[in-house]
Design a protein around this motif. Sequence first.
Motif, PDB file in Angstrom:
ATOM      1  N   HIS A   1      10.000  17.604  16.283  1.00 17.61           N
ATOM      2  CA  HIS A   1       9.699  16.175  16.394  1.00 17.61           C
ATOM      3  C   HIS A   1       9.633  15.734  17.859  1.00 17.61           C
ATOM      4  CE1 HIS A   1      10.353  15.822  12.106  1.00 17.61           C
ATOM      5  NE2 HIS A   1      11.550  16.371  12.239  1.00 17.61           N
ATOM      6  N   PRO A   2       8.961  14.613  18.129  1.00 16.09           N
ATOM      7  CA  PRO A   2       8.979  14.038  19.474  1.00 16.09           C
ATOM      8  C   PRO A   2      10.403  13.671  19.869  1.00 16.09           C
ATOM      9  CG  PRO A   2       7.249  13.042  18.134  1.00 16.09           C
ATOM     10  CD  PRO A   2       8.123  13.841  17.203  1.00 16.09           C
ATOM     11  N   PRO A   3      10.713  13.717  21.159  1.00 11.68           N
ATOM     12  CA  PRO A   3       9.748  14.018  22.214  1.00 11.68           C
ATOM     13  C   PRO A   3       9.641  15.493  22.605  1.00 11.68           C
ATOM     14  CG  PRO A   3      11.790  13.282  23.194  1.00 11.68           C
ATOM     15  CD  PRO A   3      12.001  13.224  21.697  1.00 11.68           C
TER      16      PRO A   3
ATOM     17  N   GLU B   1      10.156   7.508  23.499  1.00  7.86           N
ATOM     18  CA  GLU B   1      10.802   7.916  22.246  1.00  7.86           C
ATOM     19  C   GLU B   1      12.304   8.136  22.464  1.00  7.86           C
ATOM     20  OE1 GLU B   1       6.656   9.959  22.227  1.00  7.86           O
ATOM     21  OE2 GLU B   1       8.288   9.592  23.669  1.00  7.86           O
ATOM     22  N   LYS B   2      13.070   7.757  21.453  1.00  6.44           N
ATOM     23  CA  LYS B   2      14.520   7.916  21.551  1.00  6.44           C
ATOM     24  C   LYS B   2      14.903   9.399  21.542  1.00  6.44           C
ATOM     25  CE  LYS B   2      17.183   5.215  19.118  1.00  6.44           C
ATOM     26  NZ  LYS B   2      17.962   4.645  17.976  1.00  6.44           N
ATOM     27  N   VAL B   3      15.796   9.776  22.441  1.00  7.17           N
ATOM     28  CA  VAL B   3      16.370  11.120  22.485  1.00  7.17           C
ATOM     29  C   VAL B   3      17.790  11.031  21.930  1.00  7.17           C
ATOM     30  CG1 VAL B   3      17.111  13.032  23.943  1.00  7.17           C
ATOM     31  CG2 VAL B   3      14.974  11.812  24.465  1.00  7.17           C
ATOM     32  N   VAL B   4      18.008  11.589  20.745  1.00  8.68           N
ATOM     33  CA  VAL B   4      19.334  11.587  20.138  1.00  8.68           C
ATOM     34  C   VAL B   4      20.025  12.896  20.485  1.00  8.68           C
ATOM     35  CG1 VAL B   4      20.630  11.605  17.976  1.00  8.68           C
ATOM     36  CG2 VAL B   4      18.700  10.027  18.272  1.00  8.68           C
TER      37      VAL B   4
ATOM     38  N   ASP C   1      23.288  11.690  30.929  1.00  8.60           N
ATOM     39  CA  ASP C   1      23.153  11.000  32.214  1.00  8.60           C
ATOM     40  C   ASP C   1      21.887  11.452  32.938  1.00  8.60           C
ATOM     41  OD1 ASP C   1      24.337   9.416  34.550  1.00  8.60           O
ATOM     42  OD2 ASP C   1      24.126  11.416  35.425  1.00  8.60           O
ATOM     43  N   LEU C   2      21.613  12.759  32.916  1.00 11.31           N
ATOM     44  CA  LEU C   2      20.428  13.282  33.602  1.00 11.31           C
ATOM     45  C   LEU C   2      19.146  12.702  32.991  1.00 11.31           C
ATOM     46  CD1 LEU C   2      19.009  15.235  35.546  1.00 11.31           C
ATOM     47  CD2 LEU C   2      19.202  17.003  33.778  1.00 11.31           C
TER      48      LEU C   2
ATOM     49  N   THR D   1      14.889   7.367  27.112  1.00 13.13           N
ATOM     50  CA  THR D   1      15.738   6.541  26.260  1.00 13.13           C
ATOM     51  C   THR D   1      16.693   7.450  25.506  1.00 13.13           C
ATOM     52  OG1 THR D   1      13.921   4.984  25.975  1.00 13.13           O
ATOM     53  CG2 THR D   1      15.754   4.841  24.404  1.00 13.13           C
ATOM     54  N   VAL D   2      17.983   7.344  25.796  1.00 16.54           N
ATOM     55  CA  VAL D   2      18.968   8.313  25.298  1.00 16.54           C
ATOM     56  C   VAL D   2      19.983   7.629  24.384  1.00 16.54           C
ATOM     57  CG1 VAL D   2      20.774   9.957  25.943  1.00 16.54           C
ATOM     58  CG2 VAL D   2      18.711   9.736  27.355  1.00 16.54           C
TER      59      VAL D   2
END
Length: 526
Positions: free
Chosen positions: A290-292, A366-369, A388-389, A396-397
């Motif tokens: 899935h993205p990203p 896109e949200k990064v979970v 943090d990186l 978007t984390v």
Amino acid sequence: MKRRSLLMASAAASLPLPAVAQNAGARTLRFVPQANLTLLDPVFTTAAVTITHGYCVFDTLYGVDNQLRPRPQMAEGATTSEDGRTWLIRLRDGLRFHDGEPVRAQDCVPSLARWSRRDTFGQTLGAAVDAWEAADDRTIRIRLKRPFPRLLDAIAKPHSSPAFMMPERLARTDPATQVTEMVGSGPFRFLRDEYVSGSRATYARFDGYVPRTEAPEWTAGAKRANFDRLEWVIMPDPSTASAALQAGEIDWWEQALPDLLPVLSRSRNIRVQVQDPLGFIAMARFNHLHPPFNNLRLRQAVLSAVTQDDFMQAITAGDARAYRQCLAMFPCGMPGVKELGAEALRPPRDLGRARAAIREAGYAGEKVVIINPSDYPSIAPLGRITADLLQRLGMTVDLQETDWGTLLQRRLSREPVERGGWSLYHTNWPSASIANPAVNTTIRGQGAEGWTGWFENAEIERLTEAWLSASDDAEAQRLFDEVHRAALDAVPILPLGQYFVSTAYRSNLSGILPGSAAFFWNVRRA
């Protein structure tokens, strides 16, 4: 039939050996594992704590010695036909399961078949197998479509996941379903009635176990259980575990927190040693579905921003002796491994250039979970540093902290993040478990049949097959390097460095073996 690699044990291996006498107060070994034991099937999952549990309960046909060479364990030895397409593996006499039933080839055949559908190296071997068969009660026959010279290496692999033998009724469980009845033929019996996830797991010595006669090395040789009981005490708080070890309330802490090592090392009642001299590799695993991170250019951009020292210092308390940069997709120091990732991974890093590369890759917010285990001291800091990186890179984390057991379950989800899925998580692997192209689950391109994250890459799979069939050492090294370069280009993971874990135990214990897991055989109390 022609004998080729006879790896035979002496005839005396089948003779039972007397248990070591111990006084009543010394008959229980109390151990704090690195994480909570939530999944019990060591073929179903690659989780290290489950593999350690697996070595208590189950045994393997072959183990490995200190140089990671295959050695017979449940097997007497193996023969192969002149054309290399038929293998016979003969079981040792006297092998029994914990329920009293004899171990038969009819148990081992479905065990091998099930393992070959779950494990990375097993899947590669399984593709070459025409049939797994029982020639008789003590003889396993493996008929191949083509020669597979590394067959013993496959079934002897020490970690993630070993080819553990189970009774036929359990081994016929669908590979996608966990086995929950713990009946093996290993040196300890699992006491299911005393198991409480999050609190304890308990084992009893299996008096029917017949050890080999050779000296124990890694997962090979004599597995003599010198304790009547083995109790795992779950202590997610490192300070609590350290205090319990100093007070003598526990005997052994599997992975001592680096911050606490100076205090433990000063105690004359405690010994500290490196658990695995080959080290562990820390990494971040992308979800490739899935993205990203199904976007190759985005993965490459993130790789260009990674500084391994940041991650390693966080989990080693800044002790430069406890880690090394490893600019590779394979463990440094292992045979054939070159630091081919030096150009892609060597600091200093240009975050401005990485941010630009992320924009050019088409990242659209896109949200990064990131799922992260708050109860796993050697992994938890990695997720926070990555979060943090990525935020500094303009992504978007959503960092979601959980316990390790929940993470192991959630990482199986193939859903997008909007439906409870994930984008990235962190883990570690013993170097021995990912040392070459065939066993390195983290870079294999098996897609839906592979490791969580489901990275697919036909070229890596083709090159790995060619490496397995290489006719000489020079050709094998050339193909190893080609696999490595392909993995560096495709970025299935973020390699975060190589580190060396210390284990701590009471000074009245002896016989603790180095290895990719905690091994409880050969350990005794003074």
